[in-house]
Design a protein around this motif. Structure first.
Motif, short mmCIF file in Angstrom:
data_model
loop_
_atom_site.label_atom_id
_atom_site.label_comp_id
_atom_site.label_asym_id
_atom_site.label_seq_id
_atom_site.Cartn_x
_atom_site.Cartn_y
_atom_site.Cartn_z
N ALA A 379 0.66 -0.96 0.01
CA ALA A 379 0.09 -0.54 0.46
C ALA A 379 0.52 0.92 -0.46
O ALA A 379 0.79 2.22 -0.52
N VAL A 382 2.25 2.05 -3.42
CA VAL A 382 1.20 2.18 -4.43
C VAL A 382 0.86 3.99 -4.12
O VAL A 382 1.00 4.15 -5.16
N LYS A 386 0.74 6.62 -7.33
CA LYS A 386 -0.09 6.99 -8.85
C LYS A 386 -0.06 7.72 -8.53
O LYS A 386 0.91 9.11 -7.67
N VAL A 392 -6.66 0.92 -11.07
CA VAL A 392 -6.17 0.24 -10.58
C VAL A 392 -6.90 -1.49 -10.91
O VAL A 392 -7.80 -1.61 -10.36
N ALA A 403 -5.64 -2.79 -0.14
CA ALA A 403 -6.77 -1.29 -0.39
C ALA A 403 -8.20 -1.22 0.69
O ALA A 403 -8.48 -0.01 1.43
N PHE A 410 -5.21 4.60 -1.84
CA PHE A 410 -5.64 4.05 -2.82
C PHE A 410 -6.49 5.11 -3.46
O PHE A 410 -7.34 4.93 -4.22
N LEU A 413 -8.08 6.88 -7.24
CA LEU A 413 -7.54 5.63 -7.81
C LEU A 413 -8.54 4.94 -8.40
O LEU A 413 -9.67 5.20 -7.23
N ASP A 415 -10.79 1.88 -9.29
CA ASP A 415 -11.21 0.34 -8.93
C ASP A 415 -11.90 -0.03 -10.07
O ASP A 415 -12.98 -0.34 -10.36
#
Length: 497
Positions: A379, A382, A386, A392, A403, A410, A413, A415
């Motif tokens: 994490a 990321v 990002k 993602v 996440a 996250f 982002l 999903d």
């Protein structure tokens, strides 16, 4: 004046006796507590099994109940307990793991009490301190899962059974029998394979030739516990896909149980009471069945359906610790005959030597590398890679746990494969869209972060959705960054011109 000497000696002996009765459970409890608090955060790492506990405990009670109807009902009581702790103390690695530390510490205290009752002070202290040093126990001593709690319940129920078998006629026993039944029931609600402790206790009753009244009471309260857990057992059997990943039993898998049973047999041989009656209640009569029966029972069940995982019978290590304590007490007695002045140093010396010998194991269990992955570490990667508006993906979908545990990492982002969140779908990992929909969504992205397993532990994708994700990335994107950390991997893809 000389007439006062026997009185003083008697008072001194009584004080020593009382102090020993306290030390026999207090020393193992504090010792195991110290082992558990040492390196508790594992460098602020959380692996996938603990991530399931973390993300479920963060849901509301209604959301947890809804999820249990679909998945993981076998751990329902544990999730509700952890939800309450997270509500009161907040989500952290300490809150996640401290219940296991306290549970094993309590189990060590119970081992100390059983050992001292049946084989003397050093059997209790030695066995109680040995429990926290066993490598398998050290692993789950700092684990945010229910197996340590089950071990504590099994140790308590065994202590209650021993007290009932030792009790003389005329004593009121139903409160302890009720406590015994409740302890067995709670263990079963945490993990119903803990019911294998019941046939172990039955073997103890047979070993000591318990009377008909004891057998009837044990059968009544044990049956009540089984009846209380039966709805959970039947319902969770409908969710058996959760254990479909467990491989079939093989001969190499039996090496570990075989070694444990051999060590336990040596401990039982060392526990030879001075009394001529070999059927008397002893550490061997209690510890050997508690070690052997659950191990052999799980092996038998695994011949029908693959279930063999050592954590499911972690509570059998309580029996092994008792037998180790009996062997240490026998060593103390042997030393006392030849070297009485140093006999009191036998148990501390063996424990100290064991700590040094097991130091690589102890350090390894407290390192992030002791687990297959770390959801918190990836994490962090990321968060550093990002950009707002990036997409993602998770392969497999279960890697979405990172996440769920670290949502802030996250933030921003999209999903793109997710059709319904884990909470909305009442599942652990959420529900993803059909492969065609995922492909369409990906083709509309310019930059994608893929979170998956590190190369050394990754498996080829089997789900059609995961194959579709990788096909689109391979055909229409190029890799611009790749990071691997503690069993997880994040790869950044950019759209080809």
């Amino acid at each position: 004046m000389p007439s006062d000497i026997p009185v003083i000696s008697s008072a001194s002996a009584l004080f020593v006796s009382r102090r020993r009765r306290v030390l026999v459970w207090l020393v193992p409890l504090l010792w195991t507590l110290g082992l558990g608090l040492w390196g508790l955060s594992r460098q602020e790492s959380v692996w996938r099994d603990e991530a399931a506990t973390w993300q479920v405990a963060g849901r509301s009670t209604d959301e947890i109940w809804a999820m249990l109807a679909n998945v993981d009902a076998v751990h329902g009581l544990y999730y509700l307990l952890m939800h309450g702790l997270f509500e009161v103390f907040g989500a952290s690695t300490t809150t996640l793991r401290l219940p296991s530390v306290l549970a094993v510490s309590a189990a060590a205290a119970c081992v100390g009490l059983v050992g001292s009752r049946l084989a003397g002070f050093w059997a209790g202290v030695g066995g109680g301190m040995a429990l926290g040093l066993l490598p398998s126990v050290q692993f789950y001593l700092q684990e945010g899962r229910p197996y340590a709690l089950v071990a504590a319940g099994a140790a308590l129920s065994t202590l209650l059974l021993v007290s009932l078998l030792e009790g003389g006629p005329g004593r009121r026993t139903w409160p302890r029998w009720a406590a015994y039944g409740i302890a067995v029931l709670v263990c079963a609600l945490l993990n119903w394979l803990s019911l294998l402790a019941l046939p172990a206790h039955a073997a103890t009753l047979g070993w000591v030739r318990a009377g008909r009244a004891v057998w009837l009471r044990w059968a009544a309260y044990g049956s009540a516990a089984v009846a209380g857990a039966l709805p959970l057992i039947l319902f969770s059997r409908g969710q058996s896909d959760q254990v479909s990943w467990i491989p079939p039993l093989t001969w190499p898998m039996l090496i570990g149980p075989g070694i444990l049973l051999a060590v336990g047999g040596l401990g039982a041989w060392a526990d030879r009471p001075d009394r001529p009656d070999r059927r008397a209640l002893s550490v061997a009569a209690v510890g050997l069945p508690l070690l052997a029966v659950p191990q052999l029972g799980l092996i038998g069940l695994s011949l029908v359906q693959p279930l063999f995982q050592d954590r499911y019978v972690l509570f059998s290590m309580v029996g092994l610790a008792m037998l180790i304590g009996a062997a240490l007490a026998a060593a103390v007695r042997l030393c006392a005959r030849r070297f009485p002045r140093v006999s009191a140093l036998v148990v501390p010396g063996v424990v100290g030597a064991s700590v040094l010998a097991l130091l690589p194991v102890e350090l390894g269990k407290r390192a992030p590398a002791s687990r297959v992955d770390d959801v918190l570490a990836v994490a962090g990667e990321v968060a550093g890679l990002k950009r707002d508006g990036d997409a993602v993906l998770f392969v497999p979908a279960a890697r979405r746990d990172t996440a769920l545990v670290s949502p802030s990492a996250f933030g921003g982002l999209a999903d793109v494969a997710l059709a319904a969140s884990p909470v909305a779908s009442a599942t652990l990992k959420g529900e993803e869209a059909e492969p065609a929909r995922i492909r369409e969504s990906l083709l509309g992205q310019q930059r994608v972060l893929l979170v998956t397993d590190a190369a050394e532990v990754a498996k080829a994708p089997s789900a059609e959705r995961d194959k579709a994700k990788e096909a689109v990335l391979r055909e229409h994107f190029r890799v611009v960054a790749d990071r691997q950390v503690r069993g997880r991997r994040v790869t950044v893809y950019e759209r080809r011109a």
